[in-house]
Design a protein around this motif. Structure first.
Motif, mmCIF file in Angstrom:
data_model
loop_
_atom_site.group_PDB
_atom_site.id
_atom_site.type_symbol
_atom_site.label_atom_id
_atom_site.label_comp_id
_atom_site.label_asym_id
_atom_site.label_seq_id
_atom_site.Cartn_x
_atom_site.Cartn_y
_atom_site.Cartn_z
ATOM 1 N N MET A 1 35.855 -3.282 -40.386
ATOM 2 C CA MET A 1 35.263 -3.929 -39.219
ATOM 3 C C MET A 1 35.524 -3.102 -37.963
ATOM 4 O O MET A 1 34.618 -2.944 -37.141
ATOM 5 C CB MET A 1 35.852 -5.328 -39.066
ATOM 6 C CG MET A 1 35.209 -6.124 -37.976
ATOM 7 S SD MET A 1 35.641 -7.841 -38.149
ATOM 8 C CE MET A 1 35.570 -8.347 -36.491
ATOM 9 N N GLN A 2 36.746 -2.576 -37.839
ATOM 10 C CA GLN A 2 37.055 -1.727 -36.687
ATOM 11 C C GLN A 2 36.189 -0.475 -36.690
ATOM 12 O O GLN A 2 35.723 -0.028 -35.640
ATOM 13 C CB GLN A 2 38.528 -1.330 -36.707
ATOM 14 C CG GLN A 2 39.474 -2.478 -36.467
ATOM 15 C CD GLN A 2 40.927 -2.049 -36.622
ATOM 16 O OE1 GLN A 2 41.213 -0.941 -37.053
ATOM 17 N NE2 GLN A 2 41.831 -2.946 -36.280
ATOM 18 N N ILE B 163 32.662 -1.356 -35.489
ATOM 19 C CA ILE B 163 32.639 -1.579 -34.041
ATOM 20 C C ILE B 163 32.728 -0.250 -33.290
ATOM 21 O O ILE B 163 32.012 -0.030 -32.306
ATOM 22 C CB ILE B 163 33.773 -2.535 -33.612
ATOM 23 C CG1 ILE B 163 33.533 -3.923 -34.205
ATOM 24 C CG2 ILE B 163 33.862 -2.631 -32.094
ATOM 25 C CD1 ILE B 163 34.688 -4.871 -34.033
ATOM 26 N N SER B 164 33.591 0.647 -33.770
ATOM 27 C CA SER B 164 33.699 1.950 -33.101
ATOM 28 C C SER B 164 32.410 2.755 -33.264
ATOM 29 O O SER B 164 31.986 3.447 -32.342
ATOM 30 C CB SER B 164 34.895 2.736 -33.626
ATOM 31 O OG SER B 164 34.726 3.025 -34.998
ATOM 32 N N ALA C 201 29.020 -5.047 -38.415
ATOM 33 C CA ALA C 201 30.248 -5.630 -37.878
ATOM 34 C C ALA C 201 30.138 -7.149 -37.815
ATOM 35 O O ALA C 201 31.107 -7.868 -38.082
ATOM 36 C CB ALA C 201 30.546 -5.055 -36.499
ATOM 37 N N ALA D 183 32.556 -9.805 -39.610
ATOM 38 C CA ALA D 183 33.264 -10.810 -38.810
ATOM 39 C C ALA D 183 32.988 -12.217 -39.334
ATOM 40 O O ALA D 183 33.883 -13.069 -39.327
ATOM 41 C CB ALA D 183 32.845 -10.701 -37.350
ATOM 42 N N ALA E 262 41.490 -11.449 -37.053
ATOM 43 C CA ALA E 262 40.801 -10.381 -36.314
ATOM 44 C C ALA E 262 40.166 -10.888 -35.024
ATOM 45 O O ALA E 262 38.991 -10.646 -34.748
ATOM 46 C CB ALA E 262 39.759 -9.708 -37.198
ATOM 47 N N GLU F 159 39.220 -7.892 -32.693
ATOM 48 C CA GLU F 159 37.997 -7.219 -33.129
ATOM 49 C C GLU F 159 36.761 -8.024 -32.748
ATOM 50 O O GLU F 159 35.725 -7.468 -32.398
ATOM 51 C CB GLU F 159 38.007 -6.959 -34.636
ATOM 52 C CG GLU F 159 38.871 -5.784 -35.047
ATOM 53 C CD GLU F 159 40.349 -6.135 -35.109
ATOM 54 O OE1 GLU F 159 40.681 -7.324 -34.925
ATOM 55 O OE2 GLU F 159 41.153 -5.222 -35.321
ATOM 56 N N ARG F 160 36.883 -9.359 -32.823
ATOM 57 C CA ARG F 160 35.753 -10.201 -32.415
ATOM 58 C C ARG F 160 35.452 -10.034 -30.924
ATOM 59 O O ARG F 160 34.291 -10.025 -30.515
ATOM 60 C CB ARG F 160 36.040 -11.669 -32.730
ATOM 61 C CG ARG F 160 35.989 -11.999 -34.199
ATOM 62 C CD ARG F 160 36.323 -13.471 -34.422
ATOM 63 N NE ARG F 160 36.594 -13.746 -35.810
ATOM 64 C CZ ARG F 160 35.653 -14.047 -36.710
ATOM 65 N NH1 ARG F 160 34.399 -14.120 -36.347
ATOM 66 N NH2 ARG F 160 35.978 -14.275 -37.962
ATOM 67 N N ARG G 109 36.102 -7.297 -29.157
ATOM 68 C CA ARG G 109 35.497 -5.974 -29.013
ATOM 69 C C ARG G 109 34.031 -6.003 -29.440
ATOM 70 O O ARG G 109 33.170 -5.377 -28.816
ATOM 71 C CB ARG G 109 36.251 -4.945 -29.858
ATOM 72 C CG ARG G 109 37.599 -4.562 -29.267
ATOM 73 C CD ARG G 109 38.317 -3.525 -30.101
ATOM 74 N NE ARG G 109 37.490 -2.346 -30.329
ATOM 75 C CZ ARG G 109 37.596 -1.563 -31.415
ATOM 76 N NH1 ARG G 109 38.477 -1.849 -32.346
ATOM 77 N NH2 ARG G 109 36.817 -0.511 -31.543
#
Length: 121
Positions: A1-2, A5-6, A27, A31, A39, A42-43, A45
């Protein structure tokens, strides 16, 4: 997931909107598969990336981008002197169409059928 997002953030920075859309959708799927309490960072972000992606073509985003550009330019020192406009004093004349120069050619009108009609051939 990270990673998704990146990738989305990198694509948004490069203005590669199709790649950003795909990374954001990946992503989002990840999520939704996780429980709500897992996370959380992350959500957040992901939410910020979605907002940046959604604001890509809005007038407010363009205005903010222009404001940033002018602010960085003025930070250097003195302001530039405004230039005088010469467009008002001199009206631009349109260019004439080019004329084809045919030279001194002699056209035989008799061969074209424009000769006198009383002549015998």
């Amino acid at each position: 997931m990270q990673h998704a997002i990146s990738l989305a953030n990198m694509a948004i920075n490069k203005r590669n909107w199709s790649a950003a859309r795909y990374a954001l959708s990946r992503a989002r799927v990840l999520a939704e598969a996780l429980p709500v309490n897992v996370a959380v960072a992350e959500r957040e972000r992901l939410s910020a990336a979605r907002k940046r992606f959604a604001a890509r073509n809005t007038p407010a985003a363009k205005k903010a981008k222009q404001a940033k550009a002018t602010a960085t330019k003025r930070a250097g020192g003195k302001k530039p002197v405004p230039k005088k406009s010469t467009a008002k004093s001199i009206a631009k004349q349109p260019k004439p169409a080019p004329v084809r120069d045919l030279g001194d050619r002699i056209i035989n009108r008799a061969t074209l059928g424009y000769g006198p009609t009383n002549e015998t051939r």
